[in-house]
Write an enzyme that holds these catalytic residues in place. Structure first.
Site, short mmCIF file in Angstrom:
data_model
loop_
_atom_site.label_atom_id
_atom_site.label_comp_id
_atom_site.label_asym_id
_atom_site.label_seq_id
_atom_site.Cartn_x
_atom_site.Cartn_y
_atom_site.Cartn_z
N ASP A 1 -45.90 44.51 -32.24
CA ASP A 1 -45.27 43.98 -33.44
C ASP A 1 -45.47 42.47 -33.61
O ASP A 1 -45.84 42.00 -34.68
CB ASP A 1 -43.76 44.28 -33.44
CG ASP A 1 -43.50 45.76 -33.62
OD1 ASP A 1 -44.42 46.48 -34.04
OD2 ASP A 1 -42.37 46.20 -33.32
N SER B 1 -36.98 51.53 -27.19
CA SER B 1 -36.99 50.10 -27.47
C SER B 1 -36.35 49.41 -26.26
O SER B 1 -35.21 49.72 -25.90
CB SER B 1 -36.20 49.81 -28.74
OG SER B 1 -35.94 48.43 -28.80
N ASP C 1 -29.63 41.37 -32.35
CA ASP C 1 -30.50 40.28 -31.92
C ASP C 1 -30.93 39.37 -33.08
O ASP C 1 -31.05 38.16 -32.91
CB ASP C 1 -31.72 40.84 -31.17
CG ASP C 1 -31.34 41.36 -29.80
OD1 ASP C 1 -30.38 40.82 -29.22
OD2 ASP C 1 -32.00 42.29 -29.31
N ARG D 1 -31.04 35.50 -25.97
CA ARG D 1 -31.39 35.08 -27.35
C ARG D 1 -31.13 33.60 -27.63
O ARG D 1 -31.98 32.93 -28.21
CB ARG D 1 -30.70 35.96 -28.39
CG ARG D 1 -31.00 37.45 -28.28
CD ARG D 1 -32.44 37.75 -28.03
NE ARG D 1 -32.75 39.16 -28.03
CZ ARG D 1 -33.85 39.68 -27.49
NH1 ARG D 1 -34.73 38.90 -26.89
NH2 ARG D 1 -34.08 40.97 -27.55
N1 ARG Z 1 -27.41 46.48 -27.73
C1 ARG Z 1 -27.74 45.45 -26.84
C2 ARG Z 1 -27.33 44.11 -27.40
O1 ARG Z 1 -27.10 44.04 -28.56
C3 ARG Z 1 -29.17 45.47 -26.40
C4 ARG Z 1 -30.21 45.14 -27.41
C5 ARG Z 1 -31.53 45.27 -26.79
N2 ARG Z 1 -32.61 45.14 -27.68
C6 ARG Z 1 -33.65 46.00 -27.68
N3 ARG Z 1 -34.63 45.74 -28.49
N4 ARG Z 1 -33.69 47.04 -26.91
O2 ARG Z 1 -27.21 43.16 -26.70
#
Ligand code: ARG
Length: 419
Positions: free
Chosen positions: A15, A176, A125, A96
């Site tokens: 991506d 993912s 995110d 992040r």
């Molecule tokens: N749900 C978790 C969070 O918001 C993990 C997100 C992980 N992202 C991913 N692309 N798998 O912190």
């Protein structure tokens, strides 16, 4: 006229590799790639750095932020006993803001006024990136090509093939995944049916806890809330996490399977593995139990929960989070000492603690003869503690509202014997 510049958070995957050219085509801007190493492992970062250039980036940066991540992001989370909804140790939520910080730094250095990330419009995110970026640089713009420029997966595969980009388009991971040294988050695909059991291929940081090796005893020494030694050997925060990822991971510690409340309102099924983080969090919490005064500890629970929710919600750089940091930091002054744990069969269990700054007083706690606690004081204490409720109960009796003892048949059977 020189072109606008966009700094893209680059992972090296399909991506974001396609996003380099795609952003250029859609916006006319030059794209600068920036990959941040937060201990995610996987592909060599030199390879990733070069791939960005091969995909059309005008510049490609790599930041080694592993120690910074461990020290300035994971350690505050440890001090805050941070587990969102009581389970999730904030793995992605912690990385992040740090990635955002590096993106903004590169943007300022290169004179870019826009930062881009590869998130969809459905998750947390995107919020964390954009809120972090504008908290540090209010003038900065953010774009998310997947969300804002219609860069769907099919478009990405087609684009990569048409432009012969040096990136695999056939191997599609069914999940993912986001990972860093604090842990690993796995979602989507087969896991979206929340009754489906995670398959073995979901896990890479942990071995199956069903058939563990022999128990592994570990002693973790903390200084003011931070792990400083493991089994007597000095470690940095990064080394502590890595070492415990290895040892607790071998025992299957830190697997989590939870339906989680996202900030955007969706409930999502998440699988995590965070062996080092869970081990450290268990150890740290027990040391706090030993060293932090009762009222300060009870209030800290409230602060910890708020801190965790703020960080989950993308408010790492918010004023309130900063104020809570100050409280948490103050409570760690005496959180020093050793915690002994057994890592085995999916669990990291504390079985001993010792500390020079402990508030545990053997002579007060002991039931042996010779204790220094005057039990006669307890009687008056209870009188006072119970006084207001006793007054209220007496009033209830006066007004005919005394506690009733219910239906004798339904309550526990009373057995009476008379001699
Ligand atoms: N749900 C978790 C969070 O918001 C993990 C997100 C992980 N992202 C991913 N692309 N798998 O912190």
């Amino acid at each position: 006229m020189s072109k606008d510049k966009v700094v893209l958070a680059y992972s090296g995957g399909l991506d974001t590799s396609v996003a380099i050219g795609w952003i250029g085509e859609q916006t006319g801007a030059e794209v600068i790639a920036c990959a941040v190493d937060v201990g995610q492992g996987g592909e060599d970062l030199d390879v990733i750095q070069q791939r960005a250039l091969d995909c059309g980036a005008v510049d490609s940066f790599v930041a080694d932020a592993k120690d910074e991540f461990a020290e300035e992001y994971c350690m505050p989370a440890l001090k805050a006993n941070a587990k969102y909804m009581g389970t999730y140790p904030l793995v992605s939520a912690l990385s992040r803001p740090l990635i955002s910080k590096h993106l903004v730094q590169v943007a300022k250095r290169c004179g870019a006024d826009t930062v881009a990330h590869g998130c969809t419009g459905k998750g947390n995110d995107q919020v964390r990136f954009e809120v972090s970026i504008t908290s540090m640089a209010p003038e900065m713009h953010c774009i998310a090509p997947v969300r804002d420029l219609a860069l769907t997966r099919d478009v990405a595969i087609d684009y990569a093939n048409r432009h012969d980009l040096p990136i695999e388009t056939t191997k599609h991971n069914p999940f993912s995944i986001d990972q860093n040294v604090w842990g690993r988050a796995i979602e989507t695909g087969y896991l979206e049916d929340i009754w489906n059991e995670p398959t073995k291929d979901v896990y890479t940081y942990t071995d199956d806890p069903t058939y563990p090796p022999l128990p592994d005893e570990v002693i973790i020494e903390f200084k003011e809330g931070i792990p400083v030694k493991i089994d007597g050997v000095a470690v940095t925060p990064l080394q502590a996490i890595q070492e415990l990822n290895r040892r607790a991971g071998a025992q299957g510690v830190g697997r989590i399977d939870v339906v989680e409340d996202r900030l955007v309102g969706i409930k999502s099924r998440e699988v995590y593995e965070a062996p080092g983080a869970v081990t450290l969090l268990n150890a740290h919490r027990e040391l706090e139990n030993t060293c932090i005064e009762r009222e300060q500890a009870r209030f800290k629970k409230i602060i910890d929960t708020k801190w965790t929710d703020l960080v989950y919600d993308g408010q790492w750089f918010s004023p309130l989070k900063g104020s809570l940091d100050a409280y948490i930091e103050d409570t760690q002054r005496y959180v020093s000492g050793e915690v002994r744990m057994i890592l085995h069969g999916g669990r990291a269990t504390v079985n001993g603690r010792r500390s020079e700054t402990s508030l545990y007083d053997f002579n007060l706690a002991t039931y042996d003869a010779g204790d220094c606690y005057d039990q006669s004081h307890a009687k008056g204490f209870i009188e006072i503690v119970g006084l207001s409720t006793k007054l209220a109960a007496a009033r209830d009796v006066r007004f005919g509202n005394a506690v009733t003892f219910g239906d004798q048949d339904k309550s526990a059977k009373l057995d009476k014997k008379t001699s």
